[in-house]
Write a protein that holds these residues in place. Sequence first.
Motif, PDB file in Angstrom:
ATOM      1  N   GLY A  18       1.295   5.797  -4.061  1.00 20.05           N
ATOM      2  CA  GLY A  18       0.251   4.986  -4.667  1.00 20.05           C
ATOM      3  C   GLY A  18       0.328   3.531  -4.261  1.00 20.05           C
ATOM      4  N   CYS A  19      -0.753   2.812  -4.554  1.00 25.47           N
ATOM      5  CA  CYS A  19      -0.855   1.424  -4.130  1.00 25.47           C
ATOM      6  C   CYS A  19      -2.093   0.819  -4.800  1.00 25.47           C
ATOM      7  CB  CYS A  19      -0.989   1.383  -2.601  1.00 25.47           C
ATOM      8  SG  CYS A  19      -0.765  -0.233  -1.846  1.00 25.47           S
ATOM      9  N   ASP A  20      -2.407  -0.427  -4.492  1.00 23.81           N
ATOM     10  CA  ASP A  20      -3.648  -1.066  -4.950  1.00 23.81           C
ATOM     11  C   ASP A  20      -4.275  -1.789  -3.774  1.00 23.81           C
ATOM     12  OD1 ASP A  20      -3.843  -0.784  -7.983  1.00 23.81           O
ATOM     13  OD2 ASP A  20      -1.762  -1.459  -7.725  1.00 23.81           O
ATOM     14  N   LYS A  21      -5.600  -1.804  -3.752  1.00 23.91           N
ATOM     15  CA  LYS A  21      -6.295  -2.432  -2.625  1.00 23.91           C
ATOM     16  C   LYS A  21      -6.211  -3.952  -2.741  1.00 23.91           C
ATOM     17  CE  LYS A  21      -9.222   1.564  -1.900  1.00 23.91           C
ATOM     18  NZ  LYS A  21     -10.544   2.140  -1.656  1.00 23.91           N
ATOM     19  N   VAL A  22      -5.952  -4.599  -1.607  1.00 19.20           N
ATOM     20  CA  VAL A  22      -5.760  -6.056  -1.645  1.00 19.20           C
ATOM     21  C   VAL A  22      -6.670  -6.842  -0.702  1.00 19.20           C
ATOM     22  CG1 VAL A  22      -3.378  -6.153  -2.463  1.00 19.20           C
ATOM     23  CG2 VAL A  22      -3.812  -5.819  -0.036  1.00 19.20           C
ATOM     24  N   GLY A  25      -9.297  -4.590   4.710  1.00 21.42           N
ATOM     25  CA  GLY A  25      -8.722  -3.472   5.464  1.00 21.42           C
ATOM     26  C   GLY A  25      -8.436  -2.265   4.600  1.00 21.42           C
ATOM     27  N   CYS A  26      -8.332  -2.474   3.295  1.00 18.25           N
ATOM     28  CA  CYS A  26      -8.034  -1.379   2.351  1.00 18.25           C
ATOM     29  C   CYS A  26      -9.291  -0.612   1.926  1.00 18.25           C
ATOM     30  CB  CYS A  26      -7.391  -1.930   1.082  1.00 18.25           C
ATOM     31  SG  CYS A  26      -5.822  -2.777   1.313  1.00 18.25           S
ATOM     32  N   LYS A  27     -10.470  -1.118   2.281  1.00 18.03           N
ATOM     33  CA  LYS A  27     -11.705  -0.583   1.677  1.00 18.03           C
ATOM     34  C   LYS A  27     -11.794   0.938   1.738  1.00 18.03           C
ATOM     35  CE  LYS A  27     -16.695  -1.144   1.684  1.00 18.03           C
ATOM     36  NZ  LYS A  27     -17.862  -1.720   2.372  1.00 18.03           N
ATOM     37  N   HIS A  28     -11.474   1.508   2.884  1.00 16.99           N
ATOM     38  CA  HIS A  28     -11.575   2.965   3.032  1.00 16.99           C
ATOM     39  C   HIS A  28     -10.191   3.600   3.165  1.00 16.99           C
ATOM     40  CE1 HIS A  28     -15.652   1.727   4.805  1.00 16.99           C
ATOM     41  NE2 HIS A  28     -15.852   2.154   3.571  1.00 16.99           N
ATOM     42  N   CYS A  29      -9.214   3.079   2.428  1.00 16.66           N
ATOM     43  CA  CYS A  29      -7.829   3.578   2.507  1.00 16.66           C
ATOM     44  C   CYS A  29      -7.814   5.106   2.348  1.00 16.66           C
ATOM     45  CB  CYS A  29      -6.996   2.916   1.421  1.00 16.66           C
ATOM     46  SG  CYS A  29      -5.333   3.593   1.284  1.00 16.66           S
ATOM     47  N   TYR A  30      -7.406   5.807   3.400  1.00 12.55           N
ATOM     48  CA  TYR A  30      -7.439   7.274   3.358  1.00 12.55           C
ATOM     49  C   TYR A  30      -6.455   7.815   2.328  1.00 12.55           C
ATOM     50  CZ  TYR A  30      -3.061   7.545   5.968  1.00 12.55           C
ATOM     51  OH  TYR A  30      -1.739   7.444   6.337  1.00 12.55           O
ATOM     52  N   GLY A  49      -3.205  10.282  -9.537  1.00 15.96           N
ATOM     53  CA  GLY A  49      -4.051   9.636  -8.533  1.00 15.96           C
ATOM     54  C   GLY A  49      -3.258   8.696  -7.656  1.00 15.96           C
ATOM     55  N   PHE A  50      -3.815   7.515  -7.408  1.00 19.72           N
ATOM     56  CA  PHE A  50      -3.193   6.555  -6.491  1.00 19.72           C
ATOM     57  C   PHE A  50      -2.404   5.479  -7.249  1.00 19.72           C
ATOM     58  CE2 PHE A  50      -3.725   3.601  -2.660  1.00 19.72           C
ATOM     59  CZ  PHE A  50      -2.888   4.356  -1.857  1.00 19.72           C
ATOM     60  N   ASP A  51      -2.129   5.728  -8.530  1.00 17.59           N
ATOM     61  CA  ASP A  51      -1.302   4.782  -9.292  1.00 17.59           C
ATOM     62  C   ASP A  51       0.072   4.684  -8.636  1.00 17.59           C
ATOM     63  OD1 ASP A  51      -3.461   4.837 -10.938  1.00 17.59           O
ATOM     64  OD2 ASP A  51      -2.466   5.905 -12.587  1.00 17.59           O
ATOM     65  N   SER A  75       3.782   5.008   4.859  1.00 17.62           N
ATOM     66  CA  SER A  75       2.495   5.073   5.556  1.00 17.62           C
ATOM     67  C   SER A  75       1.338   5.150   4.560  1.00 17.62           C
ATOM     68  CB  SER A  75       2.468   6.297   6.468  1.00 17.62           C
ATOM     69  OG  SER A  75       2.627   7.482   5.696  1.00 17.62           O
ATOM     70  N   THR A  76       1.620   5.574   3.319  1.00 21.33           N
ATOM     71  CA  THR A  76       0.541   5.725   2.337  1.00 21.33           C
ATOM     72  C   THR A  76       0.782   4.823   1.117  1.00 21.33           C
ATOM     73  OG1 THR A  76       1.692   7.604   1.326  1.00 21.33           O
ATOM     74  CG2 THR A  76       0.047   8.101   3.015  1.00 21.33           C
ATOM     75  N   SER A  77       1.536   3.753   1.323  1.00 23.89           N
ATOM     76  CA  SER A  77       1.783   2.816   0.221  1.00 23.89           C
ATOM     77  C   SER A  77       2.196   1.479   0.832  1.00 23.89           C
ATOM     78  CB  SER A  77       2.868   3.370  -0.700  1.00 23.89           C
ATOM     79  OG  SER A  77       3.060   2.498  -1.796  1.00 23.89           O
ATOM     80  N   ASP A  78       2.865   0.640   0.052  1.00 22.57           N
ATOM     81  CA  ASP A  78       3.287  -0.666   0.558  1.00 22.57           C
ATOM     82  C   ASP A  78       4.622  -1.000  -0.101  1.00 22.57           C
ATOM     83  OD1 ASP A  78       3.639  -3.380   1.200  1.00 22.57           O
ATOM     84  OD2 ASP A  78       1.473  -3.713   1.291  1.00 22.57           O
ATOM     85  N   LEU A  79       5.680  -1.053   0.712  1.00 23.52           N
ATOM     86  CA  LEU A  79       7.025  -1.275   0.180  1.00 23.52           C
ATOM     87  C   LEU A  79       7.110  -2.556  -0.651  1.00 23.52           C
ATOM     88  CD1 LEU A  79      10.030  -0.343   0.182  1.00 23.52           C
ATOM     89  CD2 LEU A  79      10.350  -1.738   2.244  1.00 23.52           C
ATOM     90  N   THR A 108       3.299  -4.021   6.064  1.00 21.71           N
ATOM     91  CA  THR A 108       2.860  -4.469   4.741  1.00 21.71           C
ATOM     92  C   THR A 108       1.620  -5.354   4.808  1.00 21.71           C
ATOM     93  OG1 THR A 108       3.626  -5.503   2.670  1.00 21.71           O
ATOM     94  CG2 THR A 108       4.268  -6.578   4.719  1.00 21.71           C
ATOM     95  N   LYS A 109       0.907  -5.383   3.700  1.00 19.56           N
ATOM     96  CA  LYS A 109      -0.130  -6.399   3.498  1.00 19.56           C
ATOM     97  C   LYS A 109       0.365  -7.431   2.496  1.00 19.56           C
ATOM     98  CE  LYS A 109      -4.342  -3.801   4.674  1.00 19.56           C
ATOM     99  NZ  LYS A 109      -3.868  -2.457   5.023  1.00 19.56           N
ATOM    100  N   ARG A 110       1.553  -7.195   1.911  1.00 24.72           N
ATOM    101  CA  ARG A 110       2.146  -8.156   0.961  1.00 24.72           C
ATOM    102  C   ARG A 110       3.187  -8.982   1.725  1.00 24.72           C
ATOM    103  NH1 ARG A 110      -0.515  -3.453  -1.173  1.00 24.72           N
ATOM    104  NH2 ARG A 110      -1.094  -3.916  -3.330  1.00 24.72           N
ATOM    105  N   SER A 111       2.693  -9.782   2.662  1.00 28.17           N
ATOM    106  CA  SER A 111       3.595 -10.443   3.612  1.00 28.17           C
ATOM    107  C   SER A 111       4.402 -11.571   2.988  1.00 28.17           C
ATOM    108  CB  SER A 111       2.771 -10.985   4.780  1.00 28.17           C
ATOM    109  OG  SER A 111       1.651 -11.704   4.283  1.00 28.17           O
TER     110      SER A 111
HETATM  111  S1  SF4 Z   1      -1.782   1.815   1.234  1.00 28.19           S
HETATM  112 FE1  SF4 Z   1      -2.311   0.107   2.588  1.00 28.19          FE
HETATM  113  S2  SF4 Z   1      -4.522   0.363   2.959  1.00 28.19           S
HETATM  114 FE2  SF4 Z   1      -4.010   1.615   1.165  1.00 28.19          FE
HETATM  115  S3  SF4 Z   1      -4.410   0.306  -0.607  1.00 28.19           S
HETATM  116 FE3  SF4 Z   1      -2.236   0.038  -0.070  1.00 28.19          FE
HETATM  117  S4  SF4 Z   1      -2.162  -1.737   1.309  1.00 28.19           S
HETATM  118 FE4  SF4 Z   1      -4.284  -1.042   1.213  1.00 28.19          FE
END
Ligand code: SF4
Length: 265
Positions: A18-22, A25-30, A49-51, A75-79, A108-111
């Motif tokens: 799971g993760c949260d959109k930031v 680039g996250c708009k269509h996160c598969y 879900g994606f929690d 690959s499906t989250s953010d460390l 990461t997107k949490r740089s």
């Molecule tokens: S996994 Fe990546 S693309 Fe998906 S919501 Fe998290 S940061 Fe965004």
Amino acid sequence: MNDTPINWTDKTWNPIRGCDKVSPGCKHCYASTFAERFRGVPGHPFEQGFDLRLAPHKLDEPVRLRKPSMIFVNSTSDLFHEDVPESYIRQVADVMLQAARHSYQVLTKRSERMRDLLNSESFRDVAMAENVWWGVSCEDRKYGLPRIKHLRAAKVKHRFISAEPLLESLGQINLAAIEWLIVGGESGRSARPFDVAWAEDLQHHCAEQGTSFFAKQLGAKPILNGEPLMIPNAKGRRDGHAGDPNQWPEALADLRVRQSPAAVI
Ligand code: SF4
């Protein structure tokens, strides 16, 4: 631990779910789309879900994998998601150091959090590890370019950029201290357009600045000279999804480059 069709790695390892959109680039996160399909299904791994939640039962997967591999971490989250405790990130780091026969790619997107943690004494060992690559996603100028500055400010051994899905030209980009850049368009039915000229610019900047360049694919809506670029897919249909460089037109010969930095190989 899973095999993966991602062509710049061998395996995916997801000790977090799971993760949260930031950012755009996250708009269509598969991963989000997939996980949300199973929200509320009793007993399913994605019942929530994606929690975001930790998956400590997956922590030792690299230790059990004997064959030296390139492993894409989360690959499906953010460390570096804000809800992942620092102590858990330390556990992931310990596995990467313990199973050092593998190479790891942490994207990461949490740089800012990545920079701050890796610059702290408690993460010095893994930051400078020869087998760990630290990367940021860079999909546009507003969100992506600051992440590259954060990455450069992190005192780490290896740095890479994933410009995927690339959503606009990144302009004159400074690639100092960046060893590897991967570029690609967006996949899926709702994909946003990908002007191949954006990728060509990046290829030229990489060549000038000594950064290895890897064009992963052109996405589902590639644009060439202002027109949709239609390329046959594996089934012979001309749907524009373009993962095979051998099918790209001669005009895109420069993009067929698929370099990997020597340290990866
Ligand atoms: S996994 Fe990546 S693309 Fe998906 S919501 Fe998290 S940061 Fe965004």
